[in-house]
Design an enzyme around this catalytic site. Structure first.
Site, PDB file in Angstrom:
ATOM      1  CD1 TRP A 100     -12.896  11.244 -14.151  1.00 19.18           C
ATOM      2  CD2 TRP A 100     -11.353  12.342 -12.657  1.00 19.18           C
ATOM      3  NE1 TRP A 100     -11.755  12.176 -14.799  1.00 19.18           N
ATOM      4  CE2 TRP A 100     -10.897  12.655 -13.991  1.00 19.18           C
ATOM      5  CE3 TRP A 100     -10.521  12.822 -11.657  1.00 19.18           C
ATOM      6  CZ2 TRP A 100      -9.729  13.211 -14.280  1.00 19.18           C
ATOM      7  CZ3 TRP A 100      -9.531  13.411 -11.804  1.00 19.18           C
ATOM      8  CH2 TRP A 100      -8.921  13.686 -13.303  1.00 19.18           C
ATOM      9  CD1 TRP A 131      -1.476  -0.309  -4.014  1.00 15.49           C
ATOM     10  CD2 TRP A 131      -1.790   0.730  -5.724  1.00 15.49           C
ATOM     11  NE1 TRP A 131      -1.920  -1.207  -4.916  1.00 15.49           N
ATOM     12  CE2 TRP A 131      -2.174  -0.654  -6.009  1.00 15.49           C
ATOM     13  CE3 TRP A 131      -2.113   1.776  -6.877  1.00 15.49           C
ATOM     14  CZ2 TRP A 131      -2.546  -1.022  -7.304  1.00 15.49           C
ATOM     15  CZ3 TRP A 131      -2.729   1.454  -8.143  1.00 15.49           C
ATOM     16  CH2 TRP A 131      -2.971   0.035  -8.585  1.00 15.49           C
ATOM     17  CG  ASN A 171      -8.527   1.897  -0.174  1.00 12.01           C
ATOM     18  OD1 ASN A 171      -8.464   3.114  -0.767  1.00 12.01           O
ATOM     19  ND2 ASN A 171      -8.644   0.765  -0.341  1.00 12.01           N
ATOM     20  CD1 TRP A 204     -10.746  11.182  -5.918  1.00 11.40           C
ATOM     21  CD2 TRP A 204     -12.889  10.679  -7.076  1.00 11.40           C
ATOM     22  NE1 TRP A 204     -11.939  11.384  -5.254  1.00 11.40           N
ATOM     23  CE2 TRP A 204     -13.132  10.903  -5.666  1.00 11.40           C
ATOM     24  CE3 TRP A 204     -13.888  10.080  -7.867  1.00 11.40           C
ATOM     25  CZ2 TRP A 204     -14.295  10.903  -5.301  1.00 11.40           C
ATOM     26  CZ3 TRP A 204     -14.945   9.913  -7.266  1.00 11.40           C
ATOM     27  CH2 TRP A 204     -15.485  10.635  -5.893  1.00 11.40           C
ATOM     28  CD  GLU A 216      -3.007  -1.060  -0.381  1.00 13.44           C
ATOM     29  OE1 GLU A 216      -3.131  -0.002  -0.527  1.00 13.44           O
ATOM     30  OE2 GLU A 216      -3.036  -2.160  -0.665  1.00 13.44           O
ATOM     31  CD1 TRP A 257     -17.005  13.647 -17.752  1.00 13.83           C
ATOM     32  CD2 TRP A 257     -17.783  12.192 -16.490  1.00 13.83           C
ATOM     33  NE1 TRP A 257     -16.027  12.444 -17.550  1.00 13.83           N
ATOM     34  CE2 TRP A 257     -16.418  11.693 -16.596  1.00 13.83           C
ATOM     35  CE3 TRP A 257     -18.561  11.240 -15.675  1.00 13.83           C
ATOM     36  CZ2 TRP A 257     -15.983  10.410 -16.354  1.00 13.83           C
ATOM     37  CZ3 TRP A 257     -18.030   9.975 -15.258  1.00 13.83           C
ATOM     38  CH2 TRP A 257     -16.713   9.705 -15.192  1.00 13.83           C
TER      39      TRP A 257
HETATM   40  C1  LIG Z   1     -11.270   7.927  -4.904  1.00  7.93           C
HETATM   41  C2  LIG Z   1     -10.073   7.759  -3.723  1.00  7.93           C
HETATM   42  C3  LIG Z   1      -9.441   8.963  -3.216  1.00  7.93           C
HETATM   43  C4  LIG Z   1      -8.361   8.783  -2.311  1.00  7.93           C
HETATM   44  N1  LIG Z   1      -7.853  10.029  -2.177  1.00  7.93           N
HETATM   45  C5  LIG Z   1      -6.643   9.806  -0.992  1.00  7.93           C
HETATM   46  C6  LIG Z   1      -6.092  10.960  -0.586  1.00  7.93           C
HETATM   47  O1  LIG Z   1      -6.473  12.214  -0.808  1.00  7.93           O
HETATM   48  N2  LIG Z   1      -5.010  10.944   0.221  1.00  7.93           N
HETATM   49  C7  LIG Z   1      -4.667   9.625   0.379  1.00  7.93           C
HETATM   50  O2  LIG Z   1      -3.757   9.521   1.203  1.00  7.93           O
HETATM   51  N3  LIG Z   1      -5.226   8.249   0.130  1.00  7.93           N
HETATM   52  C8  LIG Z   1      -6.272   8.610  -0.844  1.00  7.93           C
HETATM   53  N4  LIG Z   1      -6.703   7.468  -1.077  1.00  7.93           N
HETATM   54  C9  LIG Z   1      -6.204   6.156  -0.825  1.00  7.93           C
HETATM   55  C10 LIG Z   1      -6.677   5.477   0.387  1.00  7.93           C
HETATM   56  O3  LIG Z   1      -7.777   5.513   0.477  1.00  7.93           O
HETATM   57  C11 LIG Z   1      -6.104   6.046   1.894  1.00  7.93           C
HETATM   58  O4  LIG Z   1      -4.681   6.430   1.543  1.00  7.93           O
HETATM   59  C12 LIG Z   1      -6.199   5.185   2.949  1.00  7.93           C
HETATM   60  O5  LIG Z   1      -7.660   5.062   3.091  1.00  7.93           O
HETATM   61  C13 LIG Z   1      -5.830   5.992   3.979  1.00  7.93           C
HETATM   62  O6  LIG Z   1      -6.078   5.007   5.276  1.00  7.93           O
HETATM   63  P1  LIG Z   1      -4.775   4.527   6.114  1.00  7.93           P
HETATM   64  O7  LIG Z   1      -3.682   5.539   6.378  1.00  7.93           O
HETATM   65  O8  LIG Z   1      -5.337   3.745   7.311  1.00  7.93           O
HETATM   66  O9  LIG Z   1      -4.228   3.283   4.841  1.00  7.93           O
HETATM   67  P2  LIG Z   1      -3.435   2.193   5.121  1.00  7.93           P
HETATM   68  O10 LIG Z   1      -4.274   1.046   4.344  1.00  7.93           O
HETATM   69  O11 LIG Z   1      -2.840   1.899   6.435  1.00  7.93           O
HETATM   70  O12 LIG Z   1      -2.414   2.208   4.100  1.00  7.93           O
HETATM   71  C14 LIG Z   1      -0.939   2.832   4.509  1.00  7.93           C
HETATM   72  C15 LIG Z   1      -0.775   4.252   3.671  1.00  7.93           C
HETATM   73  O13 LIG Z   1      -0.685   3.665   2.265  1.00  7.93           O
HETATM   74  C16 LIG Z   1      -0.965   4.645   1.557  1.00  7.93           C
HETATM   75  N5  LIG Z   1      -2.049   4.208   0.573  1.00  7.93           N
HETATM   76  C17 LIG Z   1      -2.926   2.953   0.956  1.00  7.93           C
HETATM   77  N6  LIG Z   1      -3.823   3.010  -0.058  1.00  7.93           N
HETATM   78  C18 LIG Z   1      -3.383   3.571  -1.105  1.00  7.93           C
HETATM   79  C19 LIG Z   1      -3.926   4.039  -2.275  1.00  7.93           C
HETATM   80  N7  LIG Z   1      -5.034   3.428  -2.815  1.00  7.93           N
HETATM   81  N8  LIG Z   1      -3.428   4.851  -3.124  1.00  7.93           N
HETATM   82  C20 LIG Z   1      -2.422   5.594  -2.715  1.00  7.93           C
HETATM   83  N9  LIG Z   1      -1.745   5.412  -1.431  1.00  7.93           N
HETATM   84  C21 LIG Z   1      -2.229   4.431  -0.644  1.00  7.93           C
HETATM   85  C22 LIG Z   1      -1.521   5.792   2.266  1.00  7.93           C
HETATM   86  O14 LIG Z   1      -0.588   6.616   2.280  1.00  7.93           O
HETATM   87  C23 LIG Z   1      -1.760   5.060   3.540  1.00  7.93           C
HETATM   88  O15 LIG Z   1      -1.582   6.052   4.624  1.00  7.93           O
HETATM   89  C24 LIG Z   1      -7.990   7.578  -2.009  1.00  7.93           C
HETATM   90  C25 LIG Z   1      -8.604   6.260  -2.622  1.00  7.93           C
HETATM   91  C26 LIG Z   1      -9.613   6.363  -3.346  1.00  7.93           C
HETATM   92  C27 LIG Z   1     -10.212   5.171  -3.858  1.00  7.93           C
END
Ligand SMILES: Cc1cc2nc3c(=O)[nH]c(=O)nc-3n(C[C@H](O)[C@H](O)[C@H](O)COP(=O)(O)OP(=O)(O)OC[C@H]3O[C@@H](n4cnc5c(N)ncnc54)[C@H](O)[C@@H]3O)c2cc1C
Length: 477
Positions: free
Chosen positions: A361, A280, A343, A384, A277, A308
């Site tokens: 989006w 990602w 997420n 998005w 993650e 859209w």
């Molecule tokens: C439509 C959409 C918009 C999003 N907008 C953002 C945003 O503005 N900022 C943001 O930080 N994340 C965003 N995310 C990704 C993700 O949802 C969040 O990073 C995550 O929910 C944060 O919670 P956590 O720290 O507990 O994640 P954990 O699951 O603990 O993951 C650890 C870290 O990995 C990174 N990460 C995890 N999943 C993703 C992912 N899919 N893409 C990129 N990095 C990821 C984050 O930095 C996160 O803190 C988005 C996802 C979607 C589907």
């Protein structure tokens, strides 16, 4: 003796901070600076929830600096002008910062660096916000990756820098401190009391970041791969806002996970999934660096023609968590109340907006930008574009989440829905994700009056699905 300015941006930490480390290593007095550009001069100026976080994160950083007999100098204005003023007002002849990778940030930094160099100042920038610099990870053909799996494989064959240790020392102070504005004068906190729930959920700043990491490693990471998709439980790290503001370094997290083992081969499944993650996040930043247009435009150009729909009423219902689909509404209300959304639910609400409602989006991304405490241009754009099918490594557009089955799968007991939608709290679990199917007597006994206490669905799933597929057919090929 000359001094060194350290310009803090999205790296609000003293530990594992390469720019600060270099300034301290130069042996000069250090002047830590934070600059807030005027709100209307930036395309992606921080949204309201991010400003709340920034206020508290700056407060925490300033306190840490005070403990080291140093100060955080706060100024408002164009970074170029402010840095020039500070160079004129102090003995500083050098500026250090950690690089950023968003298009506007790169443009600003490049111009400032060029001008300061030509004026005879030393300007040094460092890698402090990613695991690897975007231009160093490329395909065999020398191109940027657009697919996550090979990208992450390439990253994993490289080694991540060790975090930089910081002694418990005081920072050498300049002969005269320049004047500073106060954090309060930046007026970052909301004027309406919408942030009450933020205080319960978050602890911005370095200590909060370290606490979140420690708790995650102790209690959550072991089951991360199995529990991360269930929004009712604490299955993820909640590190995202701390990471966005750079209160903790990627290298620190990376090594904290690896230090639990003797060799990388013994990493657990939870740890491997968690590191992916972070992968990602890395991918999102690299993609934005290489394709800077994507915060505004789809990476897949055929989506430029996507039909859209401009539907202000339904967009309002989505934002307010009143679409009539409980899992969607629960997510939107979690976002409004806490500045964060799980997420899995971000994917469900994103799919609902772009496919069930055919709202672009970009509109969804803007709302997230305003309301997320972790709003991050790279991650938000990737999220998005991914969910709407128009980005790198995206889910195909025709894979349309059914909000009812998604709810039943990922919130099987309806706990998440009941937490955020009090008006459905008494409804039996059987109906919680599709209350409109519940018998009238069940609704009455649960005190639910559809269309009054809780909305009827604003679109029918089957019809919306067919409409989305027809719209997609227009751009397919
Ligand atoms: C439509 C959409 C918009 C999003 N907008 C953002 C945003 O503005 N900022 C943001 O930080 N994340 C965003 N995310 C990704 C993700 O949802 C969040 O990073 C995550 O929910 C944060 O919670 P956590 O720290 O507990 O994640 P954990 O699951 O603990 O993951 C650890 C870290 O990995 C990174 N990460 C995890 N999943 C993703 C992912 N899919 N893409 C990129 N990095 C990821 C984050 O930095 C996160 O803190 C988005 C996802 C979607 C589907």
């Amino acid at each position: 003796m000359t001094a060194a300015i350290v310009w803090f941006r999205n790296d609000l930490r003293l530990h594992d901070n390469p720019a600060l480390d270099a300034a301290l290593s130069s042996g000069q007095p250090v002047i830590p600076v934070f600059i807030r550009p005027p709100h209307d001069t930036q395309k992606w100026s921080p949204g309201a929830a991010s400003r709340w976080w920034l206020h508290h994160s700056l407060t925490s950083l300033a306190a840490e600096l005070n403990r080291r007999q140093s100060r955080l100098i706060i100024r408002t204005g164009s970074p170029h002008d402010v840095l020039h003023q500070l160079l004129a007002e102090t003995d500083a002849d050098s500026i250090y910062w950690n690089r950023r990778y968003e298009p506007d940030g790169i443009a600003t930094d490049t111009t400032i660096k060029r001008q300061l160099h030509s004026d005879g100042y030393t300007v040094e920038s460092f890698s402090g916000n990613l695991l690897f610099e975007p231009w160093t990870v490329e395909t065999k053909q020398g191109k940027p990756y657009q697919v996550f799996t090979p990208f992450w494989k390439a990253c994993q064959s490289r080694s991540v820098a060790d975090p930089i240790e910081l002694d418990d020392m005081e920072f050498p102070a300049p002969r005269n401190w320049p004047l500073s504005e106060t954090i309060d004068s930046l007026k970052l906190l909301p004027r309406i009391t919408w942030d009450a729930g933020f205080y319960d959920r978050w602890r911005p700043g370095r200590q909060g970041a370290m606490q979140a990491l420690a708790t995650f490693l102790e209690t959550t990471i072991a089951g991360y791969h199995e529990r991360r998709d269930f929004p009712a439980i604490t299955g993820t790290s909640s590190l995202s806002p701390h990471l966005h503001f750079g209160e903790i370094g990627l290298c620190e997290i990376w090594h904290a996970v690896h230090e639990r083992h003797k060799t990388p081969a013994t990493l657990t499944q939870g740890e491997i999934t968690f590191l992916a993650e972070l992968g990602w996040r890395e991918f999102a930043h690299h993609v934005l660096y290489h394709f800077p247009q994507i915060s505004e435009k789809p990476l897949r150009e055929k989506f430029l023609k996507f039909p859209w729909v401009n539907d202000a009423e339904r967009f309002r219902a989505w934002k307010a968590g009143r679409t009539g689909y409980p899992i969607v509404d629960a997510g939107m209300r979690e976002l409004w109340t806490t500045g964060w959304m799980h997420n899995r639910v971000r994917m469900i609400v994103g799919s609902f907006l772009t496919k069930h409602l055919l709202i672009s989006w970009q509109q969804g991304a803007r709302w997230f930008w305003e309301t997320l405490v972790d709003a991050d241009l790279a991650n938000n754009t990737l999220g998005w574009q991914w969910i709407s099918g128009c980005g790198p490594d995206a889910a195909p557009y025709f894979r349309i989440f059914n909000p009812v089955t998604q709810g039943e799968k990922f919130d099987p007991e309806g706990e998440y829905v009941k937490r955020w939608i009090p008006e459905l709290r008494s409804l039996p679990t059987k109906w919680i994700h599709h209350p409109w199917n519940a018998p009238q007597e069940v609704l009455a006994a649960s005190d639910v009056s559809l269309g009054e206490s809780y909305p009827l669905p604003i679109v029918d799933h089957r019809e919306a699905r067919a409409r989305a597929l027809a719209a997609f057919a227009e751009v397919k090929g």
